[in-house]
Design a protein around this motif. Structure first.
Motif, mmCIF file in Angstrom:
data_model
loop_
_atom_site.group_PDB
_atom_site.id
_atom_site.type_symbol
_atom_site.label_atom_id
_atom_site.label_comp_id
_atom_site.label_asym_id
_atom_site.label_seq_id
_atom_site.Cartn_x
_atom_site.Cartn_y
_atom_site.Cartn_z
ATOM 1 N N PRO A 76 0.822 -1.064 -0.192
ATOM 2 C CA PRO A 76 0.054 0.029 -0.246
ATOM 3 C C PRO A 76 0.732 1.311 0.095
ATOM 4 C CG PRO A 76 -0.928 -1.457 1.453
ATOM 5 C CD PRO A 76 0.363 -2.091 1.032
ATOM 6 N N GLY A 77 0.362 2.266 -0.967
ATOM 7 C CA GLY A 77 0.997 3.423 -0.855
ATOM 8 C C GLY A 77 2.218 3.693 -1.650
ATOM 9 N N VAL A 78 2.933 2.617 -2.313
ATOM 10 C CA VAL A 78 3.967 2.664 -2.902
ATOM 11 C C VAL A 78 3.776 2.762 -4.557
ATOM 12 C CG1 VAL A 78 6.309 1.482 -3.835
ATOM 13 C CG2 VAL A 78 5.099 1.453 -1.320
ATOM 14 N N VAL A 79 4.461 3.841 -5.036
ATOM 15 C CA VAL A 79 4.023 4.188 -6.729
ATOM 16 C C VAL A 79 5.297 4.430 -7.177
ATOM 17 C CG1 VAL A 79 1.735 5.005 -6.362
ATOM 18 C CG2 VAL A 79 3.539 6.572 -6.173
ATOM 19 N N PHE A 80 5.583 4.102 -8.419
ATOM 20 C CA PHE A 80 6.649 4.353 -9.160
ATOM 21 C C PHE A 80 6.388 5.428 -10.306
ATOM 22 C CE2 PHE A 80 7.299 0.157 -7.349
ATOM 23 C CZ PHE A 80 8.442 0.108 -6.712
ATOM 24 N N ASN A 81 7.512 5.996 -10.785
ATOM 25 C CA ASN A 81 7.282 6.677 -12.012
ATOM 26 C C ASN A 81 7.972 6.042 -13.356
ATOM 27 O OD1 ASN A 81 7.423 8.733 -14.162
ATOM 28 N ND2 ASN A 81 8.245 10.485 -12.752
ATOM 29 N N PHE A 82 7.106 5.537 -14.142
ATOM 30 C CA PHE A 82 7.593 4.631 -15.077
ATOM 31 C C PHE A 82 8.126 5.488 -16.195
ATOM 32 C CE2 PHE A 82 4.847 1.849 -12.651
ATOM 33 C CZ PHE A 82 5.520 0.398 -13.064
ATOM 34 N N ASP A 83 8.225 6.752 -16.249
ATOM 35 C CA ASP A 83 8.719 7.706 -17.115
ATOM 36 C C ASP A 83 10.211 7.354 -17.245
ATOM 37 O OD1 ASP A 83 6.266 8.881 -18.016
ATOM 38 O OD2 ASP A 83 6.813 10.838 -16.703
ATOM 39 N N PHE A 84 10.715 6.748 -16.237
ATOM 40 C CA PHE A 84 12.204 6.396 -16.051
ATOM 41 C C PHE A 84 12.621 5.527 -17.531
ATOM 42 C CE2 PHE A 84 15.417 3.429 -15.242
ATOM 43 C CZ PHE A 84 16.445 4.168 -14.855
ATOM 44 N N TRP A 85 11.784 4.870 -17.782
ATOM 45 C CA TRP A 85 12.177 3.714 -18.824
ATOM 46 C C TRP A 85 12.007 4.543 -20.167
ATOM 47 C CZ3 TRP A 85 14.296 -0.410 -16.940
ATOM 48 C CH2 TRP A 85 14.041 -0.777 -15.481
ATOM 49 N N ARG A 86 11.338 5.564 -20.267
ATOM 50 C CA ARG A 86 11.416 6.451 -21.574
ATOM 51 C C ARG A 86 12.396 7.459 -21.851
ATOM 52 N NH1 ARG A 86 8.757 10.965 -22.469
ATOM 53 N NH2 ARG A 86 7.788 11.010 -20.267
ATOM 54 N N LEU A 87 12.735 8.016 -20.499
ATOM 55 C CA LEU A 87 13.617 9.076 -20.430
ATOM 56 C C LEU A 87 14.982 8.633 -20.348
ATOM 57 C CD1 LEU A 87 11.621 11.414 -17.963
ATOM 58 C CD2 LEU A 87 11.677 11.394 -20.635
ATOM 59 N N ASN A 88 15.464 7.468 -19.924
ATOM 60 C CA ASN A 88 16.952 6.987 -19.719
ATOM 61 C C ASN A 88 17.244 5.921 -20.663
ATOM 62 O OD1 ASN A 88 17.502 8.564 -16.993
ATOM 63 N ND2 ASN A 88 15.348 7.898 -16.745
ATOM 64 N N THR A 89 18.516 5.794 -20.591
ATOM 65 C CA THR A 89 18.921 4.392 -21.062
ATOM 66 C C THR A 89 19.307 3.440 -19.926
ATOM 67 O OG1 THR A 89 20.054 5.293 -23.034
ATOM 68 C CG2 THR A 89 20.945 3.252 -22.482
ATOM 69 N N PRO A 90 18.472 2.599 -19.345
ATOM 70 C CA PRO A 90 18.893 1.870 -18.066
ATOM 71 C C PRO A 90 20.099 1.243 -18.213
ATOM 72 C CG PRO A 90 16.539 1.586 -18.733
ATOM 73 C CD PRO A 90 17.346 2.224 -20.088
ATOM 74 N N VAL A 91 20.852 0.870 -17.244
ATOM 75 C CA VAL A 91 22.051 0.232 -17.074
ATOM 76 C C VAL A 91 21.976 -0.558 -15.753
ATOM 77 C CG1 VAL A 91 24.716 0.434 -16.708
ATOM 78 C CG2 VAL A 91 23.404 2.188 -18.185
ATOM 79 N N ARG A 92 22.145 -1.885 -15.870
ATOM 80 C CA ARG A 92 22.190 -2.661 -14.728
ATOM 81 C C ARG A 92 23.571 -2.583 -13.906
ATOM 82 N NH1 ARG A 92 18.598 -4.894 -11.402
ATOM 83 N NH2 ARG A 92 18.940 -7.034 -10.664
ATOM 84 N N SER A 93 23.287 -1.347 -13.146
ATOM 85 C CA SER A 93 24.696 -1.154 -12.177
ATOM 86 C C SER A 93 24.409 -0.509 -11.022
ATOM 87 C CB SER A 93 26.025 -0.568 -13.094
ATOM 88 O OG SER A 93 26.937 -0.234 -12.262
ATOM 89 N N THR A 94 24.490 -1.254 -9.980
ATOM 90 C CA THR A 94 23.804 -0.434 -8.752
ATOM 91 C C THR A 94 25.248 -0.021 -8.030
ATOM 92 O OG1 THR A 94 23.777 -2.253 -7.300
ATOM 93 C CG2 THR A 94 21.948 -1.632 -8.657
ATOM 94 N N TYR A 95 26.599 -0.706 -8.136
ATOM 95 C CA TYR A 95 27.367 -0.293 -7.437
ATOM 96 C C TYR A 95 27.651 1.050 -7.350
ATOM 97 C CZ TYR A 95 28.944 -5.289 -6.820
ATOM 98 O OH TYR A 95 28.967 -6.685 -6.581
ATOM 99 N N PRO A 96 27.843 1.952 -8.401
ATOM 100 C CA PRO A 96 28.017 3.642 -8.033
ATOM 101 C C PRO A 96 27.160 4.145 -6.961
ATOM 102 C CG PRO A 96 28.039 2.900 -10.240
ATOM 103 C CD PRO A 96 27.606 1.768 -9.716
ATOM 104 N N ALA A 97 25.877 3.655 -6.873
ATOM 105 C CA ALA A 97 25.001 4.047 -5.716
ATOM 106 C C ALA A 97 25.179 3.758 -4.371
ATOM 107 C CB ALA A 97 23.440 3.709 -6.105
#
Length: 210
Positions: A76-97
């Protein structure tokens, strides 16, 4: 001979770009607020995805978006902004964060958790890409960190070593998925079941194991 056991510690093993960790945020905050003062709470980075510059394959993009939709319907209460997938070139890399959180930790006890929230907000609500260093630097600057020190620490061998040590510590506890909770009594890690809705169930499980 001192036979006293060390104080119990509750380890929260997570990754700043893990969508289920984001979904756990509200329940986690309630758990921390109600956790007995005798239990030390420790953040531990598990490291979800190593460094890469390769674009995320389409099937992986689709799988993660499916996970986001599942979370929206189950927590409950959790929502996502799916614009991320349209506006970015996703990279599977979380180590920098992950490194960014360790760099923030050096500037104060609460800086790590504040940056964690900033990174999650940037990723899941503002459709920005925390795999990219400029995004991480912007988050750190906006929350008032010393940007020069942050930038220097973020790229340092010392921070990389810290990250690898935390990843190894998580693996030594048998962690294979995020988020995870481990109650450490002496040298014995006990798995606490994650509850995304009612933190009281986790409190009861912790109390039962003490």
């Amino acid at each position: 001979m001192n036979t006293l056991m060390p104080a119990p510690r509750l380890f929260y093993i997570h990754d700043p770009m893990c969508s289920w960790c984001y979904a756990f945020s509200t329940s986690l905050q309630a758990l921390q607020q109600d956790l007995p003062a005798s239990i030390e709470f420790v953040y531990l980075l598990g490291g979800l995805a190593p460094d890469t510059r390769a674009p995320m394959p389409l099937d992986m993009q689709e799988a993660i978006q499916k996970t986001w939709r599942r979370i929206e319907t189950t927590v409950p209460g959790v929502v996502f902004n799916f614009d991320f997938w349209r506006l970015n070139t996703p990279v599977r890399s979380t180590y920098p964060a992950c490194r960014a959180l360790l760099a923030a930790r050096r500037q104060g006890a609460d800086c790590e958790t504040r940056l964690l929230r900033a990174v999650q907000l940037a990723y899941y609500q503002q459709a920005k890409n925390p795999s990219l260093l400029p995004t991480l630097l912007a988050c750190a600057t906006e929350m008032g960190l010393d940007s020069d020190a942050f930038n220097q620490d973020l790229l340092s061998p010392a921070i990389e070593l810290e990250l690898q040590q935390e990843i190894q510590a998580a693996r030594a506890m048998g962690v294979a998925a995020y988020p995870s909770l481990r109650l450490l009594l002496g040298d014995r890690p006990i798995t606490i079941t994650i509850d995304y809705v009612d933190h009281r169930n986790m409190l009861a499980e912790i109390a039962h194991n003490l």
